[in-house]
Design a protein around this motif. Sequence first.
Motif, short mmCIF file in Angstrom:
data_model
loop_
_atom_site.label_atom_id
_atom_site.label_comp_id
_atom_site.label_asym_id
_atom_site.label_seq_id
_atom_site.Cartn_x
_atom_site.Cartn_y
_atom_site.Cartn_z
N THR A 1 0.07 -1.88 19.69
CA THR A 1 1.18 -2.51 18.69
C THR A 1 1.68 -1.86 17.67
OG1 THR A 1 -0.33 -3.51 17.33
CG2 THR A 1 -0.07 -4.37 19.19
N HIS A 2 2.42 -1.64 16.75
CA HIS A 2 3.17 -1.45 15.83
C HIS A 2 1.82 -1.83 14.37
CE1 HIS A 2 7.10 0.46 15.67
NE2 HIS A 2 7.16 -1.21 16.97
N PRO A 3 1.07 -1.09 13.56
CA PRO A 3 -0.12 -1.36 12.52
C PRO A 3 0.85 -2.53 11.32
CG PRO A 3 0.86 0.59 12.67
CD PRO A 3 1.67 0.42 13.40
N PRO A 4 -0.18 -2.66 10.84
CA PRO A 4 0.10 -3.69 9.80
C PRO A 4 0.16 -2.91 7.95
CG PRO A 4 -2.35 -4.26 10.44
CD PRO A 4 -1.17 -3.30 11.07
N MET A 5 1.04 -3.41 7.73
CA MET A 5 0.82 -2.77 6.65
C MET A 5 0.55 -3.72 5.21
SD MET A 5 4.66 -1.38 4.74
CE MET A 5 4.41 0.21 3.01
N CYS A 6 -0.30 -2.84 5.08
CA CYS A 6 -1.11 -3.93 3.58
C CYS A 6 -0.64 -3.22 2.05
CB CYS A 6 -2.36 -4.06 4.66
SG CYS A 6 -3.39 -5.46 3.08
N LEU A 7 -1.01 -4.16 1.31
CA LEU A 7 -1.68 -3.34 -0.42
C LEU A 7 -2.38 -3.42 -1.12
CD1 LEU A 7 3.09 -4.47 -1.28
CD2 LEU A 7 1.82 -2.26 -0.09
N ARG A 8 -2.90 -2.70 -1.94
CA ARG A 8 -3.75 -2.52 -2.40
C ARG A 8 -3.70 -2.57 -4.08
NH1 ARG A 8 -6.77 1.86 -2.38
NH2 ARG A 8 -6.04 2.23 -4.38
N ILE A 9 -4.39 -4.17 -4.83
CA ILE A 9 -3.49 -4.11 -6.48
C ILE A 9 -4.57 -3.15 -7.25
CG2 ILE A 9 -2.96 -6.04 -7.82
CD1 ILE A 9 -0.59 -5.45 -4.96
N LEU B 1 0.35 -0.98 -7.37
CA LEU B 1 -0.35 -0.74 -5.94
C LEU B 1 -0.28 0.01 -5.34
CD1 LEU B 1 2.39 -0.90 -4.46
CD2 LEU B 1 2.98 -2.79 -5.74
N SER B 2 -1.01 0.95 -4.47
CA SER B 2 -0.75 1.14 -3.11
C SER B 2 -0.99 1.17 -1.89
CB SER B 2 -2.58 2.21 -3.09
OG SER B 2 -2.61 3.12 -4.50
N VAL B 3 -0.31 1.65 -1.00
CA VAL B 3 -0.34 1.23 0.53
C VAL B 3 -2.00 1.41 0.93
CG1 VAL B 3 0.20 2.17 3.03
CG2 VAL B 3 1.64 1.38 0.85
N GLN B 4 -2.93 0.84 1.45
CA GLN B 4 -3.91 1.24 2.44
C GLN B 4 -4.64 -0.10 3.55
OE1 GLN B 4 -7.45 1.14 -0.08
NE2 GLN B 4 -8.70 2.15 0.50
N ASP B 5 -4.77 0.03 4.27
CA ASP B 5 -5.15 -0.88 5.98
C ASP B 5 -6.79 -1.58 4.44
OD1 ASP B 5 -5.05 -1.66 8.44
OD2 ASP B 5 -7.36 -2.12 7.90
N TRP B 6 -6.29 -2.76 5.35
CA TRP B 6 -7.31 -4.33 4.88
C TRP B 6 -8.69 -3.95 5.07
CZ3 TRP B 6 -9.07 -7.11 1.42
CH2 TRP B 6 -9.57 -8.53 1.70
N ARG C 1 1.25 -12.73 1.94
CA ARG C 1 0.97 -13.14 2.32
C ARG C 1 -0.61 -12.39 1.61
NH1 ARG C 1 -2.93 -13.66 6.13
NH2 ARG C 1 -1.26 -12.46 7.73
N ALA C 2 -0.83 -12.96 0.87
CA ALA C 2 -2.67 -12.76 0.40
C ALA C 2 -4.15 -12.66 1.38
CB ALA C 2 -2.65 -13.18 -0.97
N LEU C 3 -4.34 -11.38 1.27
CA LEU C 3 -6.03 -11.07 1.92
C LEU C 3 -6.68 -11.04 0.70
CD1 LEU C 3 -5.05 -8.78 4.83
CD2 LEU C 3 -4.72 -11.41 4.87
N GLY C 4 -8.05 -11.94 0.44
CA GLY C 4 -8.40 -12.04 -0.46
C GLY C 4 -8.70 -11.96 -2.19
N ASP C 5 -8.09 -11.05 -2.94
CA ASP C 5 -8.16 -11.67 -4.14
C ASP C 5 -6.95 -10.45 -4.63
OD1 ASP C 5 -9.83 -13.44 -4.86
OD2 ASP C 5 -11.46 -12.47 -5.25
N TRP C 6 -7.39 -9.09 -4.04
CA TRP C 6 -6.40 -8.29 -4.28
C TRP C 6 -5.86 -7.94 -3.53
CZ3 TRP C 6 -6.47 -7.91 -9.49
CH2 TRP C 6 -7.04 -8.50 -10.23
N ALA C 7 -5.74 -7.57 -2.16
CA ALA C 7 -4.80 -7.67 -1.13
C ALA C 7 -3.54 -7.77 -1.34
CB ALA C 7 -5.38 -7.20 -0.09
#
Length: 478
Positions: A225-233, A281-286, A255-261
């Motif tokens: 599948t296509h990979p998800p794109m996640c951001l790190r604040i 912010l940066s792009v980094q897998d959860w 959509r928020a994942l935890g407190d900083w993603a």
Amino acid sequence: MAGPQKPGPKRSAPPRQPGSAQADRPRTEQGAARRLANKAARDQRQTVALPPLPADSLALALTIAAEGLAKVRGGQALNDGLASLWAPYPDLPASTRGAAQDMLYGTLRDYARSEVMLRQLMQQALTEPVIDGLLRVALHRLEARPDAAHTIVDQAVEASARIARGGLKGLTNGVLRNALRQWPTLIAAADRDDEGRYRHPRWWINATRRNHPEHWQAILQAANTHPPMCLRINRRVTTLAAEQTLLREAGIATRALGDWALLLEKPIPVASLPGYADGRLSVQDWGAQQAATLLDLQAGQRVLDACAAPGGKTAHMLELADIELTALDADPQRARRVSDQLARLSLNATVQAADCRDASLWDGQAYDRILADVPCSASGVVRRHPDIKWLRQSEDVAGFATLQAEILDALWARLAPGGKMLYVTCSIFADENSLQVARFAARHNDCQRLAFDDGLPERRLLPGPEHDGFYFALLQKR
């Protein structure tokens, strides 16, 4: 160019007229002259320059994707080959570039299906790598866009005329039109074959089944599948709520994942992200974001990131705590990427291009924390790097396991008593994960395996909708 003509029935030569030039010329010379004239005509037809493909055409996108596929099949990693892939096309529209990259990645994910299909369509493999790549890209596109089948075939034929001569345009046309006629049969054949069905090499399928007998099919399907794109604040300069609001105002749903993603509902080009250029912010897998939080960082600690590139985990540690950090990577070019990441985020660390196993690097001062994000098969991030499936061989897993053991032994000597080392891989194979850690603990009596907050001594993340596959184990020196 037309192919060689089949020999026909012999015909008697026309009578020669006495005194003519034709009559005075030996027959063998006449034949030689005709052959030379015919060859000259063929050569002339071959050297007629075809107009370039339109920059916004599907034919050009197919060509570029085929060239990229040929590079990978020649042994070049996709990340290394992409820059050289775009170089001949400096004025390429973003739409064509995006289509070419999407088809290249998709074809690599589906490579095993095209292998099964081409075995049905051709008696022998092609020796022209780009034409071979073009057929595979076209087959992938036909399965993804069946409503545009005839356009895809026509554009692939147009592309083949610019890639190679000597009848390969006709071959491309014949193979793809034959594929359209046989399409249900080809799909059925691909689905019956394990490699075609699961879109992985057979050894990889078998290894996944052995390592994850309850989840192996889901793991293989997720890898296609296509990979998800996640951001790190960057919590040093902003908040999750503030960045989510700015992204929403820019039309980017998250959509928020935890407190900083933040997980993006739909991946977009990094350059389109508000807040990226100025370090908010940066792009980094959860999954990758778990590493820095598991290392139990405290202000003032001396920390080593032993295999740091491309620098996401390095930066994350510096965002979490005021630490004295050294980042190493054996590849000078990759080490520069770490420095670039830190500069964008206004973070400071000592970055060196060096092999972490090199004892001469150690100044005698032990580290309080070590992040050992070691080289591995990358089997947990294969949907993000689909070339890995076809560049890796089964014996490579054992080779990585040997390298990992060497790195762990070297780093353990640099860890202070009471210090902690986090072992990380992006692999799903036990030889690189739980078995590696067990072997290491057996070699070192002063090694204590620490439990995470769920009470388990290791954390395994399998590829899923929110993250890639990772493995974590936290080790403390007694």
